[in-house]
Design a protein around this motif. Structure first.
Motif: not given
Length: 121
Positions: A2-5, A23-26, A75-77, A110-111
């Motif tokens: 998981x990528x987090x920004x 925002x999360x992706x993966x 929205x994966x947020x 994940x961070x």
């Protein structure tokens, strides 16, 4: 993975508000509990708020009543609305993803990279 920004940090006067977003992706975002932590200079990272995949929330005593965590699985947020900010809220804020909405950072896998929040007096 998981990528987090994180985004939304900045400089605000005491008593003001900021809204942080992550925002999360993966992998499937809705499966994860999400947390916000913060770290001030010279201090250890501390828990701020968490939300389970069902939407159950938990807050640190220092922010309860002022901060609100929420998530939008479509929205994966995940967001952190921060009101009535105080100088002691100044820190780098991190979002994290894990299996449970815990108060301990070691339960999160994940961070994000963090976003700076500075509250002036």
């Amino acid at each position: 993975q998981v990528q987090l920004a994180e985004s939304g940090g900045g400089l605000v006067q005491a008593g003001g508000s900021l809204r942080l977003s992550c925002a999360a992706s993966g992998r499937t975002f809705s499966n994860y509990a999400m947390g916000w932590f913060r770290q001030a200079p010279g201090k250890e990272r501390e828990f701020v708020a968490a939300i389970s995949w069902r939407g159950t929330t938990n807050y640190a005593a220092s922010v309860k009543g002022r901060f609100t965590i929420s998530r939008d699985n479509a929205k994966n947020t995940v967001s952190l609305q921060m009101n009535s900010l105080k100088p002691e809220d100044t820190a780098v804020y991190y979002c994290a993803a894990g299996d449970i909405a815990a108060m301990t950072d070691r339960t999160y896998d994940y961070w994000g990279q963090g976003t700076q929040v500075t509250v002036s007096s």
